[in-house]
Design a protein around this motif. Structure first.
Motif, PDB file in Angstrom:
ATOM      1  N   ARG A   1      37.330  -6.466 -27.936  1.00 50.08           N
ATOM      2  CA  ARG A   1      38.773  -6.704 -27.825  1.00 50.08           C
ATOM      3  C   ARG A   1      39.007  -8.205 -27.720  1.00 50.08           C
ATOM      4  O   ARG A   1      38.373  -8.883 -26.904  1.00 50.08           O
ATOM      5  CB  ARG A   1      39.326  -6.008 -26.579  1.00 50.08           C
TER       6      ARG A   1
ATOM      7  N   TYR B   1      52.708  -2.970 -21.502  1.00 48.28           N
ATOM      8  CA  TYR B   1      52.806  -3.864 -22.675  1.00 48.28           C
ATOM      9  C   TYR B   1      54.010  -3.527 -23.554  1.00 48.28           C
ATOM     10  O   TYR B   1      54.072  -3.943 -24.703  1.00 48.28           O
ATOM     11  CB  TYR B   1      51.503  -3.768 -23.487  1.00 48.28           C
TER      12      TYR B   1
ATOM     13  N   GLY C   1      39.431 -13.165 -23.259  1.00 47.87           N
ATOM     14  CA  GLY C   1      38.871 -11.945 -22.693  1.00 47.87           C
ATOM     15  C   GLY C   1      39.930 -11.196 -21.908  1.00 47.87           C
ATOM     16  O   GLY C   1      40.768 -10.490 -22.494  1.00 47.87           O
ATOM     17  N   ILE C   2      39.934 -11.342 -20.596  1.00 50.13           N
ATOM     18  CA  ILE C   2      40.921 -10.647 -19.770  1.00 50.13           C
ATOM     19  C   ILE C   2      42.329 -11.019 -20.236  1.00 50.13           C
ATOM     20  O   ILE C   2      42.570 -12.161 -20.633  1.00 50.13           O
ATOM     21  CB  ILE C   2      40.708 -10.959 -18.275  1.00 50.13           C
ATOM     22  N   GLY C   3      43.220 -10.047 -20.210  1.00 47.06           N
ATOM     23  CA  GLY C   3      44.581 -10.283 -20.690  1.00 47.06           C
ATOM     24  C   GLY C   3      45.398 -11.035 -19.654  1.00 47.06           C
ATOM     25  O   GLY C   3      46.307 -10.473 -19.045  1.00 47.06           O
TER      26      GLY C   3
ATOM     27  N   LYS D   1      52.780  -9.229 -18.151  1.00 54.12           N
ATOM     28  CA  LYS D   1      52.586  -9.630 -19.547  1.00 54.12           C
ATOM     29  C   LYS D   1      53.934  -9.899 -20.198  1.00 54.12           C
ATOM     30  O   LYS D   1      54.027 -10.632 -21.164  1.00 54.12           O
ATOM     31  CB  LYS D   1      51.812  -8.554 -20.328  1.00 54.12           C
TER      32      LYS D   1
ATOM     33  N   ASN E   1      46.076  -0.481 -24.047  1.00 57.34           N
ATOM     34  CA  ASN E   1      45.025  -1.359 -23.580  1.00 57.34           C
ATOM     35  C   ASN E   1      43.782  -0.471 -23.485  1.00 57.34           C
ATOM     36  O   ASN E   1      43.827   0.522 -22.763  1.00 57.34           O
ATOM     37  CB  ASN E   1      45.363  -1.929 -22.197  1.00 57.34           C
TER      38      ASN E   1
ATOM     39  N   TYR F   1      41.566   1.567 -20.020  1.00 59.06           N
ATOM     40  CA  TYR F   1      41.664   0.589 -18.934  1.00 59.06           C
ATOM     41  C   TYR F   1      40.867   1.178 -17.752  1.00 59.06           C
ATOM     42  O   TYR F   1      41.192   2.280 -17.288  1.00 59.06           O
ATOM     43  CB  TYR F   1      43.144   0.417 -18.608  1.00 59.06           C
TER      44      TYR F   1
ATOM     45  N   LYS G   1      48.544  -2.421 -12.027  1.00 56.93           N
ATOM     46  CA  LYS G   1      47.154  -2.069 -11.733  1.00 56.93           C
ATOM     47  C   LYS G   1      47.100  -1.242 -10.445  1.00 56.93           C
ATOM     48  O   LYS G   1      46.486  -0.176 -10.403  1.00 56.93           O
ATOM     49  CB  LYS G   1      46.322  -3.340 -11.583  1.00 56.93           C
TER      50      LYS G   1
ATOM     51  N   PHE H   1      35.887  -6.594 -15.485  1.00 55.90           N
ATOM     52  CA  PHE H   1      36.273  -7.997 -15.658  1.00 55.90           C
ATOM     53  C   PHE H   1      35.544  -8.924 -14.675  1.00 55.90           C
ATOM     54  O   PHE H   1      35.371 -10.103 -14.962  1.00 55.90           O
ATOM     55  CB  PHE H   1      37.801  -8.157 -15.591  1.00 55.90           C
TER      56      PHE H   1
ATOM     57  N   TYR I   1      46.759  -7.229 -27.994  1.00 59.97           N
ATOM     58  CA  TYR I   1      45.316  -7.019 -28.115  1.00 59.97           C
ATOM     59  C   TYR I   1      44.927  -6.657 -29.535  1.00 59.97           C
ATOM     60  O   TYR I   1      45.621  -5.882 -30.201  1.00 59.97           O
ATOM     61  CB  TYR I   1      44.847  -5.901 -27.166  1.00 59.97           C
TER      62      TYR I   1
HETATM   63  C1  MLT Z   1      43.075  -6.548 -19.217  1.00 65.47           C
HETATM   64  O1  MLT Z   1      42.581  -7.572 -19.658  1.00 65.47           O
HETATM   65  O2  MLT Z   1      42.763  -5.422 -19.589  1.00 65.47           O
HETATM   66  C2  MLT Z   1      44.139  -6.681 -18.196  1.00 65.47           C
HETATM   67  O3  MLT Z   1      44.492  -7.998 -18.024  1.00 65.47           O
HETATM   68  C3  MLT Z   1      43.715  -6.204 -16.908  1.00 65.47           C
HETATM   69  C4  MLT Z   1      44.870  -6.040 -15.994  1.00 65.47           C
HETATM   70  O4  MLT Z   1      46.037  -6.162 -16.362  1.00 65.47           O
HETATM   71  O5  MLT Z   1      44.572  -5.734 -14.851  1.00 65.47           O
END
Ligand code: MLT
Length: 406
Positions: free
Chosen positions: A385, A217, A40-42, A248, A186, A132, A109, A17, A346
């Protein structure tokens, strides 16, 4: 002479990322007037639920008076939070989890990255592909792999997710000691059934292995027949650690609060085969290296379980799931095959071309940021994604730009 941990030299130069952020920043600099839409990034975009904001304010006020001020809290988290988590996330759903088995932290994480520290460096680790990247990179840093060749680290057992298996990997054909699983997944958004998870639990029991189950998630699971926790599976308490997050679920990506469940039955073994409780090891590690999450943030997390908090969180999840449904429908209407986007924020899209090329095309032609599937592993090549974490207006705008540019 100070020397480095040379395992770091085996890693790709930067974290996925960070790499994407650099490319996006370069594009933005070259086109300063363009409004990019980031899928992009979640990372969530909607405000914290009112219930959490109210609890935060109240807790900050408590910190302003000597009578109610709090200094260091328990490293594992305050009882008020551990108890409500055990009750609301597990016991009321028929899972036997106790408050002492909950370790509050500042992120799934960090926990999913750190947990491997308590195991030997010569164990065999099975990791899905696509995945991931944290699970792979932290095992590389710890020295559990050889060099990377052709997108794969020597020494890891890769559990391949493909169109054929619906991105639910098959069991490994060899014994392994540590298994990473993530559902809703993910990056693919795929969701395992109870029967599928049962096979993993049985495999772990048969092999004296342990599953690190990332359920960050889980709040997106809407289908009542699907498992929201690995502890819904018989035997899960014996072989699975579960990671959960408020990021999330309740918009805590910037506020930071998560937790890890370590059941007392989970065992790991010494070289001579003596069983040791993983709970005791993690407790030792956690109390040595971590001082828990700030008091106001833990109060905000507790408020997620209040009647108003539950309603507000349900609304948040429904909002993002509606975005996900919309993205999936639009991409399917354009002729792209999709996974996820149901029971998951996603959408995993077969781009029918090189992942990074498709990423660049969406960035330069549509001004939309996605994540290239190849960044999640070799099996992600050809996919991208798209994340549903943005406003509905932005998602609609992104999809109409994408359909114009494809
Ligand atoms: C992702 O986009 O895969 C996640 O946001 C990354 C994360 O939660 O560290």
């Amino acid at each position: 002479m100070i020397r480095i941990n040379e395992n770091y030299l085996k890693l790709q130069a930067s974290y996925l990322f960070s790499d994407i952020a650099k490319r996006v920043a370069a594009h933005q600099q070259a086109h300063p007037d363009e409004k990019l839409i980031k899928l992009g990034i979640g990372d969530v975009t909607r405000a914290l639920p009112d219930a959490c904001i109210g609890a935060l304010h109240k807790a900050v006020d408590e910190m302003a008076s000597d009578d109610s001020f709090r200094g260091y809290g328990p490293e594992q988290g305050y009882d008020f939070l551990r108890e409500v988590i055990a009750r609301e996330d597990f016991q009321t759903r028929g899972c036997h989890i106790e408050a002492e088995e909950i370790f509050v932290s500042d992120g799934a994480k960090c926990d999913s990255g750190n947990f491997q520290e308590i195991f030997s460096t010569d164990i065999t680790v099975a990791i899905p592909d696509p995945v991931y990247p944290v699970y792979v990179d932290t095992n590389v840093m710890a020295g559990r792999t050889g060099e990377s060749a052709d997108g794969r680290y020597q020494g890891l057992v890769y559990l391949e997710g493909t169109r054929e298996n619906g991105f639910i990997p098959d069991l490994p054909r060899q014994p392994v000691d540590l298994i990473y699983l993530c559902f809703p997944n993910n990056p693919t958004g795929a969701m395992a059934t109870k029967e599928q998870l049962k096979q993993w639990v049985d495999f772990a029991r048969d092999n004296k292995a342990l599953i690190l189950y990332d359920a960050a998630y889980e709040a997106f699971v809407q289908d009542p027949g699907l498992p929201r926790s690995i502890y819904e599976i018989e035997g899960g308490r014996e072989v699975a650690i579960e990671f959960r997050s408020f990021s999330k679920t309740a918009g805590f990506t910037g506020t930071r609060c998560a937790y890890t469940v370590v059941p007392r039955e989970c065992m790991a073994y010494t070289g001579s085969g003596e069983a040791t409780a993983v709970h005791a090891l993690w407790n030792r590690r956690h109390t040595t290296k971590f001082n828990s999450v700030s008091y106001p943030v833990q109060r905000a997390a507790e408020a997620v379980y209040s009647p108003e908090g539950k309603t507000q969180v349900r609304e948040l999840i429904a909002y993002y799931l509606n975005n996900a449904r919309y993205i999936r429908e639009q991409m399917e209407a354009l002729g792209y095959e999709c996974i996820g986007g149901r029971n998951s924020p996603y959408i995993w899209i077969d781009g029918k071309s090189d992942s990074w090329e498709f990423f660049d095309l969406l960035l330069t032609k549509a001004g939309v940021v996605c994540t290239p599937g190849a960044g999640f592993g070799k099996c992600g090549e050809g996919y991208i994604r798209i994340s549903a974490f943005n406003s509905l207006e932005n998602v609609e705008e992104a999809m109409s730009r994408i359909s114009r540019s494809l």
